[in-house]
Design a protein around this motif. Structure first.
Motif, short mmCIF file in Angstrom:
data_model
loop_
_atom_site.label_atom_id
_atom_site.label_comp_id
_atom_site.label_asym_id
_atom_site.label_seq_id
_atom_site.Cartn_x
_atom_site.Cartn_y
_atom_site.Cartn_z
N THR A 69 99.13 59.48 34.92
CA THR A 69 97.74 59.59 35.34
C THR A 69 97.09 60.84 34.74
O THR A 69 95.99 60.78 34.17
CB THR A 69 97.65 59.63 36.87
OG1 THR A 69 98.25 58.44 37.40
CG2 THR A 69 96.22 59.71 37.34
N ILE A 70 97.75 61.99 34.87
CA ILE A 70 97.19 63.24 34.35
C ILE A 70 97.13 63.22 32.83
O ILE A 70 96.15 63.67 32.23
CB ILE A 70 98.02 64.43 34.85
CG1 ILE A 70 97.88 64.57 36.37
CG2 ILE A 70 97.59 65.73 34.16
CD1 ILE A 70 98.82 65.59 36.99
N GLY A 71 98.18 62.68 32.18
CA GLY A 71 98.19 62.63 30.72
C GLY A 71 97.04 61.82 30.17
O GLY A 71 96.39 62.22 29.19
N GLN A 72 96.75 60.68 30.80
CA GLN A 72 95.62 59.87 30.34
C GLN A 72 94.28 60.55 30.63
O GLN A 72 93.38 60.55 29.79
CB GLN A 72 95.66 58.50 30.99
CG GLN A 72 96.80 57.62 30.52
CD GLN A 72 96.62 56.17 30.94
OE1 GLN A 72 95.62 55.56 30.63
NE2 GLN A 72 97.60 55.64 31.66
N ALA A 73 94.15 61.15 31.81
CA ALA A 73 92.90 61.81 32.16
C ALA A 73 92.62 62.99 31.23
O ALA A 73 91.47 63.20 30.81
CB ALA A 73 92.95 62.29 33.61
N ASN A 75 93.20 63.24 28.25
CA ASN A 75 92.82 62.76 26.91
C ASN A 75 91.66 61.76 26.95
O ASN A 75 91.43 61.03 25.98
CB ASN A 75 94.03 62.14 26.23
CG ASN A 75 95.04 63.18 25.79
OD1 ASN A 75 94.90 63.79 24.74
ND2 ASN A 75 96.06 63.39 26.62
N GLY A 76 90.94 61.74 28.06
CA GLY A 76 89.76 60.90 28.15
C GLY A 76 90.04 59.43 28.30
O GLY A 76 89.14 58.59 28.10
N LEU A 77 91.27 59.07 28.67
CA LEU A 77 91.64 57.67 28.82
C LEU A 77 91.57 57.19 30.27
O LEU A 77 91.81 56.01 30.54
CB LEU A 77 93.06 57.45 28.28
CG LEU A 77 93.29 57.83 26.82
CD1 LEU A 77 94.77 57.76 26.48
CD2 LEU A 77 92.48 56.93 25.90
N LEU A 150 101.57 53.43 26.24
CA LEU A 150 100.18 53.29 25.80
C LEU A 150 100.08 52.42 24.55
O LEU A 150 99.17 51.58 24.44
CB LEU A 150 99.56 54.67 25.55
CG LEU A 150 99.33 55.53 26.79
CD1 LEU A 150 98.83 56.91 26.41
CD2 LEU A 150 98.35 54.85 27.75
N CYS A 151 101.00 52.60 23.63
CA CYS A 151 101.00 51.77 22.42
C CYS A 151 101.23 50.30 22.77
O CYS A 151 100.56 49.41 22.23
CB CYS A 151 102.06 52.25 21.44
SG CYS A 151 101.65 53.79 20.58
N TRP A 232 97.98 62.38 23.98
CA TRP A 232 97.19 62.95 22.89
C TRP A 232 97.59 62.33 21.55
O TRP A 232 96.71 62.00 20.74
CB TRP A 232 97.38 64.46 22.83
CG TRP A 232 96.62 65.07 21.67
CD1 TRP A 232 95.32 65.46 21.68
CD2 TRP A 232 97.12 65.36 20.36
NE1 TRP A 232 94.96 65.95 20.44
CE2 TRP A 232 96.05 65.91 19.62
CE3 TRP A 232 98.36 65.21 19.75
CZ2 TRP A 232 96.21 66.29 18.29
CZ3 TRP A 232 98.52 65.58 18.44
CH2 TRP A 232 97.44 66.13 17.71
N ILE A 233 98.89 62.16 21.30
CA ILE A 233 99.33 61.54 20.05
C ILE A 233 98.77 60.14 19.94
O ILE A 233 98.27 59.73 18.89
CB ILE A 233 100.88 61.53 19.98
CG1 ILE A 233 101.41 62.95 19.87
CG2 ILE A 233 101.34 60.68 18.78
CD1 ILE A 233 102.93 63.03 19.99
N PHE A 234 98.83 59.38 21.04
CA PHE A 234 98.28 58.02 21.03
C PHE A 234 96.79 58.05 20.74
O PHE A 234 96.29 57.30 19.89
CB PHE A 234 98.53 57.34 22.38
CG PHE A 234 97.78 56.06 22.53
CD1 PHE A 234 98.24 54.90 21.93
CD2 PHE A 234 96.59 56.00 23.26
CE1 PHE A 234 97.53 53.70 22.04
CE2 PHE A 234 95.89 54.81 23.39
CZ PHE A 234 96.36 53.67 22.78
N ASN A 235 96.06 58.93 21.43
CA ASN A 235 94.61 58.99 21.28
C ASN A 235 94.22 59.42 19.88
O ASN A 235 93.30 58.86 19.28
CB ASN A 235 94.04 59.94 22.32
CG ASN A 235 92.61 59.64 22.68
OD1 ASN A 235 92.16 58.50 22.56
ND2 ASN A 235 91.89 60.63 23.14
#
Length: 239
Positions: A69-73, A75-77, A150-151, A232-235
């Motif tokens: 949850t925090i990782g996506q937030a 990075n704007g996801l 995510l991928c 971040w890498i995904f984004n």
């Protein structure tokens, strides 16, 4: 929002039941699965992620993990204003799931004499007591998990076939436990470690030993950092 939070609550509870339930079945004396080995545990955690993602992915995204949850937030996801509610639901779900494991295996907790075996059914620790290795294992493991999930779920083929992508996410967890789990377990999820550690501390279990609070920050902080980097890498590279 109620449906989303219910999904995160139940999904995280299922993760604990399948994952830590598999550990209890493997580690505690007297169970029918006692001594079945590491693959049994890896399978439990793989299914513990796969089934909630299949069940609740379309409802809440099935984060079932504060780090996700925090990782996506970060990075704007994912919207920041939903982060506190999601994390609260995940923590409460982890508590419910761990309590179900404790209740269903209560006779075997009473028979078990090894503090390490008991602790393993609740939380993680580093096998050689090396905190640096503990931190790095949790960081890189969660990075791979978040990037892989995510991928699988958001790129073209997975977004068109979410059921197949969800199954693959379960296999990512299964693979991570078999490959990187020799050091710490691994946890890869602050809710999966912190809440059960608290329950280990307060529940009346004979021969349970200490709850290792001196290292409890590692499986909370390291997965969050790993998740932020993985998202971040995904984004940056693929989104």
């Amino acid at each position: 929002m109620f449906a989303k939070l219910a999904a995160e609550f139940l999904g995280t509870a299922l993760l604990m039941i399948f994952g830590n339930g598999a550990v209890a079945n493997t580690e505690l004396k007297g169970t029918k699965g006692h001594g079945t080995g590491w693959l049994n545990i890896a399978m439990g955690y793989g299914f513990g992620v796969m089934f909630p993602v299949l069940m609740f992915g379309p409802v809440s995204g099935a984060h079932i993990n504060p780090a996700m949850t925090i990782g996506q937030a970060a990075n704007g996801l994912f919207p920041w204003n939903e982060v506190p509610q999601y994390i609260a639901a995940q923590l409460l779900g982890a508590a419910l799931g761990q309590l179900i494991v404790y209740i269903t295996y209560l006779p075997y907790y009473k028979m078990e004499t090894s503090p390490d075996a008991i602790f393993a059914t609740f939380s993680t620790t580093e096998a050689s007591n090396n905190k640096v290795v503990y931190f790095l294992n949790e960081l890189f493991g969660t990075l791979i998990l978040v990037l892989g999930a995510l991928c699988m779920l958001k790129l073209d083929w997975g977004s068109k076939n979410l059921a197949a992508a969800s199954i693959v996410v379960g296999f990512i967890v299964w693979g991570l436990v078999t490959s990187m789990g020799g050091s710490t377990g691994p946890g890869l999820n602050p809710a999966r470690d912190l809440v059960p550690r608290f329950l280990h501390w307060i529940l009346p279990i004979p021969n349970k030993g200490g709850s290792r609070w001196g290292e409890a920050w590692i499986p909370v902080v390291a997965p969050i950092i790993g998740a932020v980097i993985g998202a971040w890498i995904f984004n940056f590279c693929f989104q």
